[in-house]
Scaffold this active site. Sequence first.
Site, PDB file in Angstrom:
ATOM      1  N   LYS A   1      -2.321   6.982   1.478  1.00 17.61           N
ATOM      2  CA  LYS A   1      -2.371   7.356   3.058  1.00 17.61           C
ATOM      3  C   LYS A   1      -1.081   8.402   2.515  1.00 17.61           C
ATOM      4  O   LYS A   1      -0.617   8.322   2.549  1.00 17.61           O
ATOM      5  CB  LYS A   1      -1.882   6.451   2.938  1.00 17.61           C
TER       6      LYS A   1
ATOM      7  N   GLU B   1     -16.133   6.415   5.650  1.00 19.43           N
ATOM      8  CA  GLU B   1     -15.636   5.370   6.487  1.00 19.43           C
ATOM      9  C   GLU B   1     -14.927   6.619   7.772  1.00 19.43           C
ATOM     10  O   GLU B   1     -15.858   7.873   7.958  1.00 19.43           O
ATOM     11  CB  GLU B   1     -14.346   5.711   6.291  1.00 19.43           C
TER      12      GLU B   1
ATOM     13  N   ARG C   1       0.572  -1.410   0.028  1.00 17.69           N
ATOM     14  CA  ARG C   1      -0.328   0.150   0.031  1.00 17.69           C
ATOM     15  C   ARG C   1       0.733   1.311   0.035  1.00 17.69           C
ATOM     16  O   ARG C   1       0.693   2.375  -0.580  1.00 17.69           O
ATOM     17  CB  ARG C   1      -0.613   0.252   1.361  1.00 17.69           C
TER      18      ARG C   1
ATOM     19  N   HIS D   1       7.083  23.266  -5.979  1.00 20.09           N
ATOM     20  CA  HIS D   1       7.835  22.072  -7.208  1.00 20.09           C
ATOM     21  C   HIS D   1       8.221  20.864  -6.940  1.00 20.09           C
ATOM     22  O   HIS D   1       9.329  20.450  -6.541  1.00 20.09           O
ATOM     23  CB  HIS D   1       8.684  22.369  -8.299  1.00 20.09           C
TER      24      HIS D   1
HETATM   25  N1  PMP Z   1      -9.059   4.905   7.285  1.00 20.11           N
HETATM   26  C1  PMP Z   1      -8.198   5.591   7.338  1.00 20.11           C
HETATM   27  C2  PMP Z   1      -8.955   7.304   7.090  1.00 20.11           C
HETATM   28  C3  PMP Z   1      -6.782   5.325   7.972  1.00 20.11           C
HETATM   29  O1  PMP Z   1      -6.492   6.481   8.584  1.00 20.11           O
HETATM   30  C4  PMP Z   1      -6.269   3.907   8.787  1.00 20.11           C
HETATM   31  C5  PMP Z   1      -5.608   4.266   9.520  1.00 20.11           C
HETATM   32  N2  PMP Z   1      -5.172   4.289  10.761  1.00 20.11           N
HETATM   33  C6  PMP Z   1      -7.986   3.017   8.667  1.00 20.11           C
HETATM   34  C7  PMP Z   1      -9.095   3.505   7.692  1.00 20.11           C
HETATM   35  C8  PMP Z   1      -7.435   2.134   8.493  1.00 20.11           C
HETATM   36  O2  PMP Z   1      -6.660   1.115   8.002  1.00 20.11           O
HETATM   37  P1  PMP Z   1      -5.780   0.230   8.305  1.00 20.11           P
HETATM   38  O3  PMP Z   1      -6.409  -0.944   9.269  1.00 20.11           O
HETATM   39  O4  PMP Z   1      -4.668  -0.512   6.806  1.00 20.11           O
HETATM   40  O5  PMP Z   1      -4.972   1.278   9.175  1.00 20.11           O
END
Ligand code: PMP
Length: 300
Positions: free
Chosen positions: A160, A193, A61, A112
């Site tokens: 991320k 989420e 990821r 940049h």
């Molecule tokens: N959504 C967001 C916005 C996050 O930052 C995270 C991680 N803290 C998650 C979902 C959960 O992802 P993971 O299970 O990969 O930690």
Amino acid sequence: MSTAAPTAARPKKIWMDGQLVDPADAKVSVYDHGLLYGDGCFEGLRGYKGRIFKMDSHLRRLEESAERIRLKIPYSRADLARAMKETMAACGMDDCYIRLVVTRGVGTLGLHPFKCPRPGVIIVVDTIQLYPHELYRAGMKVIVAKRPRIPTECLDPAIKSLNYLNNILAKIEAIDADVLEAIMLNTAGEVSECTGDNIFAIKGGRIHTPPTSAGILHGITRQFVIDDLAPALGIPVEERRMVLDDLYGADEVFLTGTAAEIIGVSAIGDRAIGCGRMGPLTEKLEAEFRRRIMAGAPED
Ligand code: PMP
């Protein structure tokens, strides 16, 4: 027999660009575009008994995030895996939270990105207690943020990135309402989420969760629930578009994340969910999660 000294006896070390350094020497330049513009990406991982849960998935990821912002990580996956294990050992911590950060690196005072010759890579090994212990049994109260999740076409939440202001502003809404997490809707008004966790609902023995096309981080704990935990317990899972009424009418709602692990939701705003505490299927999923971790966390 372990010869490792107790954690407290060892100075903590930070891994920076290939070197283990003392925390006091772990410094980032004021010209680093990670600091100036939030230009970079990161991962949060967890070590359990010396193994890094879903390490390969996290590294994949990270690579995908980096590729999508056209950032070339100057280390291979194997290098980063080795560096994380090395940092855990240097810190004497088998059970830990790991923050792996890749910044655009040092550049000029201008956006940049390609004037930054070398990305900066940082590994911090520490502990984390995102939510108080007692909430894992009692269930956690959350709110619905007024602010929507940033639309995919502006900045895909699947990246991320180091720019978390959309989430932080929603988190501030939660804190202002005296709770610790907020559900975020996308600009179509569907559930996406939370600020740092993915979300699931259980209704009539079936699990539902928003699809990645709802504009979410492709959570690794989320995927573990879908691919491993729920099938092991014989609970069907469906990824489908959801609205708030799907959550209000659910028997159980729970959140997942590397730091949070699996936590039940007791109420959304002033509406109690299900029995108003961690529900029975969430409890089973959590127990199965714990069992897998204790048996040797999968690193793939
Ligand atoms: N959504 C967001 C916005 C996050 O930052 C995270 C991680 N803290 C998650 C979902 C959960 O992802 P993971 O299970 O990969 O930690």
